[in-house]
Every structure is written in C-alpha cells, then in structure tokens.
Scaffold this motif. Structure first.
Motif, mmCIF file in Angstrom:
data_model
loop_
_atom_site.group_PDB
_atom_site.id
_atom_site.type_symbol
_atom_site.label_atom_id
_atom_site.label_comp_id
_atom_site.label_asym_id
_atom_site.label_seq_id
_atom_site.Cartn_x
_atom_site.Cartn_y
_atom_site.Cartn_z
ATOM 1 N N ARG A 1 -6.057 -0.749 -4.753
ATOM 2 C CA ARG A 1 -7.383 -0.829 -4.129
ATOM 3 C C ARG A 1 -7.640 -2.206 -3.543
ATOM 4 O O ARG A 1 -8.145 -2.332 -2.420
ATOM 5 N N HIS B 1 -8.059 9.986 4.113
ATOM 6 C CA HIS B 1 -7.754 8.558 3.983
ATOM 7 C C HIS B 1 -6.261 8.311 4.174
ATOM 8 O O HIS B 1 -5.864 7.403 4.923
ATOM 9 N N ARG B 2 -5.449 9.127 3.528
ATOM 10 C CA ARG B 2 -4.004 8.944 3.621
ATOM 11 C C ARG B 2 -3.521 9.138 5.055
ATOM 12 O O ARG B 2 -2.709 8.350 5.563
ATOM 13 N N GLN C 1 0.804 -1.219 0.000
ATOM 14 C CA GLN C 1 0.000 0.000 0.000
ATOM 15 C C GLN C 1 0.838 1.271 0.000
ATOM 16 O O GLN C 1 0.462 2.271 -0.612
ATOM 17 N N PHE D 1 -9.661 11.629 0.065
ATOM 18 C CA PHE D 1 -8.401 10.913 -0.042
ATOM 19 C C PHE D 1 -7.297 11.514 0.838
ATOM 20 O O PHE D 1 -6.381 10.806 1.246
ATOM 21 N N GLY E 1 -5.629 -2.759 -0.515
ATOM 22 C CA GLY E 1 -6.203 -1.990 0.589
ATOM 23 C C GLY E 1 -7.365 -2.714 1.235
ATOM 24 O O GLY E 1 -7.495 -2.743 2.464
ATOM 25 N N ALA F 1 -11.822 6.789 2.363
ATOM 26 C CA ALA F 1 -11.616 6.406 0.964
ATOM 27 C C ALA F 1 -12.951 6.188 0.268
ATOM 28 O O ALA F 1 -13.129 6.591 -0.894
ATOM 29 N N ARG F 2 -13.896 5.537 0.954
ATOM 30 C CA ARG F 2 -15.209 5.307 0.362
ATOM 31 C C ARG F 2 -15.923 6.622 0.060
ATOM 32 O O ARG F 2 -16.690 6.715 -0.902
ATOM 33 N N ARG G 1 1.102 2.365 -6.274
ATOM 34 C CA ARG G 1 -0.040 3.280 -6.309
ATOM 35 C C ARG G 1 -0.142 3.991 -7.649
ATOM 36 O O ARG G 1 -1.239 4.226 -8.155
ATOM 37 N N GLY H 1 -9.859 5.343 8.044
ATOM 38 C CA GLY H 1 -9.207 5.463 6.742
ATOM 39 C C GLY H 1 -10.019 4.827 5.632
ATOM 40 O O GLY H 1 -10.116 5.377 4.524
ATOM 41 N N TYR H 2 -10.633 3.682 5.909
ATOM 42 C CA TYR H 2 -11.455 3.009 4.901
ATOM 43 C C TYR H 2 -12.688 3.850 4.560
ATOM 44 O O TYR H 2 -13.028 4.034 3.385
ATOM 45 N N ARG I 1 -14.370 9.293 -0.720
ATOM 46 C CA ARG I 1 -13.473 10.014 -1.632
ATOM 47 C C ARG I 1 -12.806 11.211 -0.955
ATOM 48 O O ARG I 1 -12.456 12.193 -1.600
#
Length: 236
Positions: A99, A160-161, A85, A157, A102, A152-153, A91, A148-149, A155
């Motif tokens: 993805r 998320h990072r 990851q 980001f 992840g 990401a869902r 990436r 974090g998940y 968006r």
C-alpha cells in the motif's frame, strides 16, 4: 514370488498443506533492467549541470532543464515502486508495504513526473510529432494511474489491478523508447541524402517521433492483450 511382490508400487504424494507457488524469475530480470536503465539515465540529471542534459533546451525556455530533472527523478521513483508493486511475493507477504509503495508510485512518482512531462513534452525540441506523442502519453499515464488509485480507494480491486497494469506499461515504455531509437537510426540514417534531403534535423525529428509513438502504444497494446488473455484451462 512373494505376496509383497504383487502389491502395486507405492506412490509418493506431496505433503498436505499450501500448494507450491510458481516461481517468477521475470521479476528479477525486470528489476535488473530497471536498475541498469536508471544507472545509465540518472547521472546527467543528478549532477544538476544543464551542460550534461541529453535533451537540448528549446529556445526561450530557460527552466527546461529543471523541469526535465524533476520529470526524470520522479519518473525513476515510479519505476522502482512499480517493480515492488507487481511483485506477488511482496503483495502476499507485506500488504502494508504494497500500500505504501502504491501511494509513493502515485503521489511521489507518476503524478509529479506526468505533470512535468506535460510541460517539457509540449516544448520538445524534436518537432511537432514528438510533442503530440509526449503530451498524449502524459495525459494517458496520469489518467490510468488516477483511475487505478480511485478504484483502490473504492475497493474495486479488479478495476484497480487492470488500470495499474496499463499504468505500469506506460511507466516502463521509456525503456522500449530507448531501444527503438538506435534501431530507427540504423534504418533511417542511409536515407538522409534522399528521404530527408540531407537535413540532419529532419532525420533526428523522425527518429524521435518514431520512438516516441511506437514505444508507448506498443506497451499499452501489449498490456491490454495481456489483460484480455483467456485463462488457462485446468486439466482434470
């Protein structure tokens, strides 16, 4: 002296196109460290022989070894997926792999390993201080990963990072734990007759609690300092 001798020296410019990306040798080093750690840690649990467990089973918890096996195996999946990851090349060149890795990190690694860590952590044979650390680590590990998940869902980001950097630090903190333990033994063993009153149990519980608390708190603080670092100024 000719006219050509008066011309300024010719400067070679790099060819136009994409800028050269920085190499990151630390990815390879991290991968080797993780592989070496797993090569040492996994065999006693892949053998499915409770006699080979490095953690003694607490009294009255006959299924402890099997929860420990699940925690170690799923945690190993999380560690391997984490290396994939954070690899910038993956990436950038293989976003689909990023993805899927992840999702494997979250659902095939952290979530099952973290839930089992709650169970075995609450029954740790290394005393109440270690139990408190193990349970708190499991809760924060699960929480940062899920945050974090979700980011990401949705968006988000950037969020998320940041959450996944924290989750990654907690995932890898077990390696730091294994480095701190022998250091604590070296420094505390001469104090068994004095500080610990000759008690080997008190000595080992102290070693385990120091390694447990220091490893994940240092890893998490280090991750946060890295996230809060100031960007480098680009020289004109």
């Amino acid at each position: 002296m000719t006219a050509t001798d008066l011309r300024p020296p010719r400067v070679e410019h790099p060819p136009a196109g994409r800028p050269r990306r920085k190499r990151r040798p630390w990815i390879g080093v991290l991968g080797l460290v993780v592989v070496a750690f797993l090569a040492y840690s996994l065999p006693p649990y892949l053998a499915l022989d409770p006699a080979q467990s490095r953690v003694p089973a607490p009294a009255g918890f006959g299924a402890h070894y099997w929860f420990l096996v699940g925690h170690v195996v799923f945690g190993s999946i999380a560690m391997l997926c984490a290396v994939v990851q954070i690899w910038p090349w993956v990436r950038r060149r293989f976003p689909v792999l990023h993805r899927y890795a992840g999702r494997a990190y979250v659902f095939g690694g952290v979530l099952p390993s973290g839930v089992m860590a709650l169970t075995i952590g609450a029954a740790s044979p290394f005393g109440p201080a270690t139990r408190a650390s193990d349970v708190l680590l499991a809760v924060i590990w699960l929480g940062t990963t899920w945050a974090g998940y979700r980011a990401a869902r949705e968006r988000r980001f950037g969020d998320h990072r940041r959450w996944m950097v924290r989750s990654f630090a907690l995932t890898m903190s077990i390696i730091l734990n294994r480095l701190i333990s022998p250091l604590a033994i070296i420094f505390l063993e001469p104090q068994i007759p004095t500080t610990f009153g000759g008690s080997e149990v008190a000595f080992m519980q102290s070693v385990a609690s120091i390694a447990a608390w220091v490893s994940w708190t240092v890893a998490l603080i280090g991750a946060q300092l890295w996230l809060d670092r100031k960007p480098r100024r680009v020289k004109a």
